[in-house]
Design a protein around this motif. Structure first.
Motif, PDB file in Angstrom:
ATOM      1  N   SER A 135       0.816  -1.218   0.000  1.00 35.79           N
ATOM      2  CA  SER A 135       0.000   0.000   0.000  1.00 35.79           C
ATOM      3  C   SER A 135       0.851   1.270   0.000  1.00 35.79           C
ATOM      4  O   SER A 135       0.337   2.346  -0.262  1.00 35.79           O
ATOM      5  CB  SER A 135      -0.971   0.002   1.181  1.00 35.79           C
ATOM      6  N   THR A 136       2.141   1.136   0.300  1.00 35.31           N
ATOM      7  CA  THR A 136       3.040   2.291   0.251  1.00 35.31           C
ATOM      8  C   THR A 136       4.141   2.025  -0.779  1.00 35.31           C
ATOM      9  O   THR A 136       4.414   0.881  -1.121  1.00 35.31           O
ATOM     10  CB  THR A 136       3.702   2.540   1.625  1.00 35.31           C
ATOM     11  N   THR A 137       4.764   3.092  -1.226  1.00 35.72           N
ATOM     12  CA  THR A 137       5.856   2.962  -2.186  1.00 35.72           C
ATOM     13  C   THR A 137       7.085   2.396  -1.480  1.00 35.72           C
ATOM     14  O   THR A 137       7.420   2.802  -0.367  1.00 35.72           O
ATOM     15  CB  THR A 137       6.172   4.320  -2.829  1.00 35.72           C
ATOM     16  N   ILE A 138       7.729   1.452  -2.135  1.00 29.34           N
ATOM     17  CA  ILE A 138       8.930   0.802  -1.609  1.00 29.34           C
ATOM     18  C   ILE A 138      10.035   0.967  -2.642  1.00 29.34           C
ATOM     19  O   ILE A 138       9.804   0.796  -3.839  1.00 29.34           O
ATOM     20  CB  ILE A 138       8.673  -0.698  -1.344  1.00 29.34           C
ATOM     21  N   TYR A 139      11.231   1.275  -2.167  1.00 27.39           N
ATOM     22  CA  TYR A 139      12.382   1.492  -3.048  1.00 27.39           C
ATOM     23  C   TYR A 139      13.367   0.347  -2.887  1.00 27.39           C
ATOM     24  O   TYR A 139      13.741  -0.008  -1.774  1.00 27.39           O
ATOM     25  CB  TYR A 139      13.067   2.815  -2.708  1.00 27.39           C
ATOM     26  N   GLN A 140      13.786  -0.210  -4.009  1.00 29.76           N
ATOM     27  CA  GLN A 140      14.885  -1.169  -3.968  1.00 29.76           C
ATOM     28  C   GLN A 140      16.157  -0.349  -4.129  1.00 29.76           C
ATOM     29  O   GLN A 140      16.277   0.471  -5.045  1.00 29.76           O
ATOM     30  CB  GLN A 140      14.791  -2.205  -5.078  1.00 29.76           C
ATOM     31  N   LYS A 181      22.349   3.338  -4.254  1.00 27.96           N
ATOM     32  CA  LYS A 181      21.480   4.089  -5.159  1.00 27.96           C
ATOM     33  C   LYS A 181      20.148   3.343  -5.277  1.00 27.96           C
ATOM     34  O   LYS A 181      20.074   2.139  -5.048  1.00 27.96           O
ATOM     35  CB  LYS A 181      22.126   4.231  -6.534  1.00 27.96           C
ATOM     36  N   VAL A 182      19.119   4.065  -5.650  1.00 29.50           N
ATOM     37  CA  VAL A 182      17.811   3.460  -5.894  1.00 29.50           C
ATOM     38  C   VAL A 182      17.840   2.801  -7.271  1.00 29.50           C
ATOM     39  O   VAL A 182      18.252   3.429  -8.256  1.00 29.50           O
ATOM     40  CB  VAL A 182      16.697   4.531  -5.838  1.00 29.50           C
ATOM     41  N   THR A 183      17.435   1.537  -7.334  1.00 29.47           N
ATOM     42  CA  THR A 183      17.450   0.808  -8.603  1.00 29.47           C
ATOM     43  C   THR A 183      16.053   0.445  -9.103  1.00 29.47           C
ATOM     44  O   THR A 183      15.896   0.125 -10.275  1.00 29.47           O
ATOM     45  CB  THR A 183      18.296  -0.471  -8.493  1.00 29.47           C
ATOM     46  N   ALA A 184      15.058   0.461  -8.228  1.00 31.46           N
ATOM     47  CA  ALA A 184      13.685   0.146  -8.633  1.00 31.46           C
ATOM     48  C   ALA A 184      12.715   0.753  -7.629  1.00 31.46           C
ATOM     49  O   ALA A 184      13.074   1.016  -6.481  1.00 31.46           O
ATOM     50  CB  ALA A 184      13.474  -1.356  -8.704  1.00 31.46           C
ATOM     51  N   THR A 185      11.505   0.967  -8.088  1.00 27.47           N
ATOM     52  CA  THR A 185      10.457   1.507  -7.228  1.00 27.47           C
ATOM     53  C   THR A 185       9.200   0.665  -7.388  1.00 27.47           C
ATOM     54  O   THR A 185       8.749   0.414  -8.503  1.00 27.47           O
ATOM     55  CB  THR A 185      10.143   2.973  -7.608  1.00 27.47           C
ATOM     56  N   LEU A 186       8.667   0.224  -6.267  1.00 25.11           N
ATOM     57  CA  LEU A 186       7.394  -0.497  -6.246  1.00 25.11           C
ATOM     58  C   LEU A 186       6.334   0.480  -5.749  1.00 25.11           C
ATOM     59  O   LEU A 186       6.301   0.812  -4.568  1.00 25.11           O
ATOM     60  CB  LEU A 186       7.460  -1.717  -5.333  1.00 25.11           C
ATOM     61  N   LYS A 187       5.501   0.958  -6.641  1.00 26.09           N
ATOM     62  CA  LYS A 187       4.475   1.941  -6.284  1.00 26.09           C
ATOM     63  C   LYS A 187       3.435   1.302  -5.372  1.00 26.09           C
ATOM     64  O   LYS A 187       3.073   0.145  -5.544  1.00 26.09           O
ATOM     65  CB  LYS A 187       3.782   2.487  -7.539  1.00 26.09           C
ATOM     66  N   GLY A 188       2.942   2.082  -4.424  1.00 27.59           N
ATOM     67  CA  GLY A 188       1.898   1.624  -3.541  1.00 27.59           C
ATOM     68  C   GLY A 188       0.572   1.486  -4.284  1.00 27.59           C
ATOM     69  O   GLY A 188       0.299   2.225  -5.222  1.00 27.59           O
TER      70      GLY A 188
END
Length: 161
Positions: A117-122, A153-160
């Motif tokens: 439900s929230t954005t998560i950053y790899q 560094k941020v490599t991916a984003t999982l949108k909420g």
């Protein structure tokens, strides 16, 4: 009659989706507790947070679709294995070794389920050649703590959802 049936079906699907998100949010929150304890290089807190994650992994996530349940089954024992080892061992280096696999498998699970439900950053550390998940874009490296706190560094984003 048809409108009533569709309305009831819509309400039920919303309830099921919220139940899914609650279970996934608990897993995500517990994982973040482990990650943050590693950032602080606090081995005792890592043990505690890993035990909490293990408990969250042992609770069923309700309302998953068959493909989502299959994905959960694929990763559940792997996640439990690393959580258990981290909760039983007080050596920070050993905990960080298991965290690498834990992070890889958690990303595979969350990116496949698409229920967070929230954005998560790899994020990725080039020195360790390993990734982790974070609740913020700000780099706080769990593999090296204060020694290399901002390495990554941020490599991916999982949108909420």
């Amino acid at each position: 009659m048809k409108k009533t049936f569709l309305s009831i079906l819509l309400v039920l699907s919303i309830i099921v989706a919220k139940a899914q998100n609650t279970g996934i949010d608990k897993l995500t929150s517990s994982y973040m507790g482990v990650k943050n304890a590693l950032v602080g290089s606090n081995a005792q807190l890592v043990k505690t947070r890993s035990a909490e994650l293990l408990a969250a992994l042992s609770a069923p996530v309700k309302g998953l679709q068959p493909a989502q349940q299959k994905l959960m089954t694929t990763y559940l024992e792997k996640l439990k294995f690393d959580s258990r080892h981290m909760s039983e061992n007080g050596a920070l280096d050993h905990q960080r070794e298991h965290f690498e696999n834990l992070s890889k498998n958690m990303y595979a699970l969350l990116s496949g389920l698409k229920l967070n439900s929230t954005t998560i950053y790899q994020q990725y550390c080039p020195m360790k050649k390993a990734a982790w998940l974070s609740e913020t874009e700000e780099i706080r490296n769990p593999y090296y703590g204060d020694d290399m706190l901002e390495c990554g560094k941020v490599t991916a984003t999982l949108k909420g959802q």
